[in-house]
Motif scaffolding. Structure first.
Motif, PDB file in Angstrom:
ATOM      1  N   THR A  11       0.643  -1.243   0.073  1.00 49.74           N
ATOM      2  CA  THR A  11       0.028  -0.048  -0.033  1.00 49.74           C
ATOM      3  C   THR A  11       0.778   1.195  -0.015  1.00 49.74           C
ATOM      4  N   ILE A  12       1.775   1.365   0.931  1.00 48.90           N
ATOM      5  CA  ILE A  12       2.659   2.416   1.024  1.00 48.90           C
ATOM      6  C   ILE A  12       3.943   2.501  -0.063  1.00 48.90           C
ATOM      7  N   GLY A  13       4.389   1.452  -0.243  1.00 47.72           N
ATOM      8  CA  GLY A  13       5.626   1.370  -0.967  1.00 47.72           C
ATOM      9  C   GLY A  13       5.247   1.537  -2.328  1.00 47.72           C
ATOM     10  N   CYS A  86       9.256  -0.113   3.516  1.00 48.54           N
ATOM     11  CA  CYS A  86       7.696  -0.115   3.519  1.00 48.54           C
ATOM     12  C   CYS A  86       7.353  -1.310   3.737  1.00 48.54           C
ATOM     13  N   THR A  87       7.944  -2.193   4.653  1.00 46.57           N
ATOM     14  CA  THR A  87       7.465  -3.453   4.731  1.00 46.57           C
ATOM     15  C   THR A  87       6.690  -3.462   5.862  1.00 46.57           C
ATOM     16  N   PRO A  88       5.653  -4.369   6.351  1.00 42.08           N
ATOM     17  CA  PRO A  88       4.773  -4.414   7.313  1.00 42.08           C
ATOM     18  C   PRO A  88       5.557  -4.109   8.702  1.00 42.08           C
ATOM     19  N   HIS A 301      -6.468  10.578   4.506  1.00 38.80           N
ATOM     20  CA  HIS A 301      -6.552   9.361   3.483  1.00 38.80           C
ATOM     21  C   HIS A 301      -5.237   8.523   4.086  1.00 38.80           C
ATOM     22  N   GLN A 302      -5.343   7.401   4.573  1.00 41.94           N
ATOM     23  CA  GLN A 302      -4.510   6.672   5.489  1.00 41.94           C
ATOM     24  C   GLN A 302      -3.440   6.198   4.507  1.00 41.94           C
ATOM     25  N   GLU A 303      -3.857   5.892   3.077  1.00 44.75           N
ATOM     26  CA  GLU A 303      -2.760   5.224   2.316  1.00 44.75           C
ATOM     27  C   GLU A 303      -2.039   6.208   1.525  1.00 44.75           C
ATOM     28  N   SER A 304      -2.343   7.465   1.844  1.00 43.95           N
ATOM     29  CA  SER A 304      -1.410   8.446   0.787  1.00 43.95           C
ATOM     30  C   SER A 304      -0.689   9.615   1.468  1.00 43.95           C
TER      31      SER A 304
HETATM   32  P1  NAD Z   1       1.268  -3.741   2.880  1.00 43.62           P
HETATM   33  O1  NAD Z   1       1.062  -5.068   3.658  1.00 43.62           O
HETATM   34  O2  NAD Z   1       0.188  -3.175   2.051  1.00 43.62           O
HETATM   35  O3  NAD Z   1       2.694  -3.744   2.292  1.00 43.62           O
HETATM   36  C1  NAD Z   1       3.722  -4.391   2.755  1.00 43.62           C
HETATM   37  C2  NAD Z   1       4.577  -4.935   1.575  1.00 43.62           C
HETATM   38  O4  NAD Z   1       5.815  -5.407   2.100  1.00 43.62           O
HETATM   39  C3  NAD Z   1       4.060  -6.125   0.755  1.00 43.62           C
HETATM   40  O5  NAD Z   1       4.186  -5.839  -0.343  1.00 43.62           O
HETATM   41  C4  NAD Z   1       4.599  -7.349   1.271  1.00 43.62           C
HETATM   42  O6  NAD Z   1       4.755  -8.436   0.255  1.00 43.62           O
HETATM   43  C5  NAD Z   1       6.005  -6.790   1.473  1.00 43.62           C
HETATM   44  N1  NAD Z   1       6.843  -7.472   2.381  1.00 43.62           N
HETATM   45  C6  NAD Z   1       6.565  -8.222   3.458  1.00 43.62           C
HETATM   46  N2  NAD Z   1       7.630  -8.888   4.166  1.00 43.62           N
HETATM   47  C7  NAD Z   1       8.848  -8.405   3.381  1.00 43.62           C
HETATM   48  C8  NAD Z   1      10.186  -8.566   3.685  1.00 43.62           C
HETATM   49  N3  NAD Z   1      10.513  -9.444   4.752  1.00 43.62           N
HETATM   50  N4  NAD Z   1      11.121  -8.093   2.634  1.00 43.62           N
HETATM   51  C9  NAD Z   1      10.429  -7.234   1.570  1.00 43.62           C
HETATM   52  N5  NAD Z   1       9.197  -7.261   1.582  1.00 43.62           N
HETATM   53  C10 NAD Z   1       8.249  -7.744   2.275  1.00 43.62           C
HETATM   54  O7  NAD Z   1       1.519  -2.698   4.348  1.00 43.62           O
HETATM   55  P2  NAD Z   1       1.546  -1.244   4.344  1.00 43.62           P
HETATM   56  O8  NAD Z   1       0.062  -0.775   4.605  1.00 43.62           O
HETATM   57  O9  NAD Z   1       1.931  -0.435   2.976  1.00 43.62           O
HETATM   58  O10 NAD Z   1       2.287  -0.806   5.601  1.00 43.62           O
HETATM   59  C11 NAD Z   1       3.606  -0.620   5.246  1.00 43.62           C
HETATM   60  C12 NAD Z   1       4.259   0.207   6.441  1.00 43.62           C
HETATM   61  O11 NAD Z   1       3.714   1.709   6.378  1.00 43.62           O
HETATM   62  C13 NAD Z   1       3.923  -0.253   7.960  1.00 43.62           C
HETATM   63  O12 NAD Z   1       4.834   0.160   8.830  1.00 43.62           O
HETATM   64  C14 NAD Z   1       2.543   0.518   8.232  1.00 43.62           C
HETATM   65  O13 NAD Z   1       2.110   0.520   9.660  1.00 43.62           O
HETATM   66  C15 NAD Z   1       2.814   1.892   7.594  1.00 43.62           C
HETATM   67  N6  NAD Z   1       1.744   2.680   7.261  1.00 43.62           N
HETATM   68  C16 NAD Z   1       0.548   2.019   6.711  1.00 43.62           C
HETATM   69  C17 NAD Z   1      -0.535   2.771   6.256  1.00 43.62           C
HETATM   70  C18 NAD Z   1      -1.691   2.163   5.800  1.00 43.62           C
HETATM   71  O14 NAD Z   1      -2.772   2.905   6.048  1.00 43.62           O
HETATM   72  N7  NAD Z   1      -1.816   1.339   4.995  1.00 43.62           N
HETATM   73  C19 NAD Z   1      -0.330   4.213   6.611  1.00 43.62           C
HETATM   74  C20 NAD Z   1       0.710   4.908   7.213  1.00 43.62           C
HETATM   75  C21 NAD Z   1       1.958   3.995   7.461  1.00 43.62           C
END
Ligand code: NAD
Length: 338
Positions: A11-13, A86-88, A301-304
């Protein structure tokens, strides 16, 4: 030209990758995935990003799916001046050793603890703290939303105490296994939620306490702020400050923007990439000074909303721009941010 690797194309990456690609002073050298899903395929086939795999043992799965890979995450990191991790949440600590070994700088996201880097980032409130730093963390979507508006009013308001109630989306739109589907969940069911302490990592000395709930929606978070103030300030002055600030939008329910659903429709009207709304909308009708208290309601908008902050963090850490306002303006222009 600075080389940026995105570790974790979710989502973020994937949004950070496109935001970096839109700048003229940095480029994407690679993105990483752990599974050969549709995001991996579109990264390679539609976006032309070099794809690296996070779990080397899974190389055959990518081969079977016919998705071309350029190497492993360790290979990707070697190519980069900086990694945006941007991993979880909680995967980050495992990666820190790899970044250190490769001598590469790294930016983490809000799912990691502040203690991992000892430094957190917001473009408006503490850009200078991360100037030249090796590791920092862009605070979460909620913390970024709170900090954007609080740092905007801070110069004109003597903020004594902030109390905020945050109504959070249950899941992101594609997360089919998360909930709640039919409940309001105090989350966490204790006070304060982690958001208040998190704001303090980027706004030194502010007194802020937060409570948070999860609700069955995927479209944005919504925040309700109550601020005790120590000076005389007019509602109009607050509106004016918020209107002048970029990445903040003063919106009117009267104009049909009375809900998060309509705000997301507005992002579509603006023709935004992935329908994103990077700005924090604040409802004009809600902004009100009553005696020594200021009230307002906003959405996130949490995703962006954190995406432009990641671009600014790259400029700060690599000492590409010492003036935060110049970096903010450059990022905004490249991304079409209001
Ligand atoms: P997501 O699950 O959508 O994406 C994470 C990506 O990382 C996935 O593509 C997954 O395949 C990959 N991944 C998992 N393990 C991995 C590893 N060991 N090496 C490489 N890639 C790996 O997560 P997200 O929502 O994008 O969240 C990422 C970070 O951003 C988290 O810290 C989250 O708290 C933060 N965040 C999320 C949001 C949101 O609303 N989604 C908002 C702000 C911040």
């Amino acid at each position: 030209m600075i080389s940026v690797a995105i570790n974790g194309y979710g989502t973020i990456g994937k949004r950070v990758a496109d935001a970096v690609a839109a700048q003229d002073d940095m480029k994407v050298v690679g993105v990483s995935k752990t599974r050969p899903n549709y995001e991996a395929r579109t990264a390679v086939e539609e976006k032309n990003y070099d794809l690296y795999i996070g779990i080397p043992e899974r190389e055959s799965l990518f081969k079977e799916a016919g998705i071309e890979i350029a190497g492993t995450v360790e290979d990707m990191v070697q190519e980069a001046d900086i990694v945006v991790d941007c991993t979880p949440g909680n995967i980050g600590p495992q990666n820190l050793e790899m970044y250190k070994k490769a001598g590469v700088k790294a930016i983490y996201q809000g799912g990691e603890d502040h203690d991992l880097t000892g430094l957190s980032f917001n473009s408006f409130s503490n850009y200078d703290d991360s100037y030249g730093a090796d590791y920092t963390r862009v605070v979460s979507c909620n913390t970024t939303g709170l900090t954007r508006t609080l740092s905007t009013i801070d110069p004109i308001v003597d903020i004594q105490k902030v109390r905020a109630v945050m109504v959070r989306r249950g899941s992101d739109p594609s997360e089919v296994k998360k909930g709640p589907i039919n409940a309001i969940v105090p989350n966490p069911p204790k006070v304060p939620s982690h958001h208040g302490p998190d704001v303090k990592t980027v706004m030194n000395g502010i007194d802020v306490t937060t409570m948070a709930l999860l609700v069955p929606t995927t479209l944005m978070h919504q925040h309700n702020l109550m601020i005790e103030i120590g000076n005389e300030v007019e509602t109009e002055e607050i509106i004016d400050a918020l209107e002048k600030r970029s990445r903040v939008l003063v919106v009117e329910a009267n104009e049909g923007l009375g809900s998060t659903a309509e705000l997301m429709e507005y992002a579509k009207e603006l023709g935004r990439n992935r329908n994103d709304l990077y700005e924090i909308p604040v409802w004009k009708e809600s902004i009100n000074v009553v005696g020594k208290e200021l009230f307002y309601m906003q959405a996130v908008h949490q995703e962006s909303d954190v995406v432009p902050e990641n671009v600014d963090a790259i400029r700060a850490m690599l000492e590409m721009e010492s003036d935060n306002e110049k970096s903010i303006a450059k990022t905004n222009k490249a991304m079409g941010i209001l």
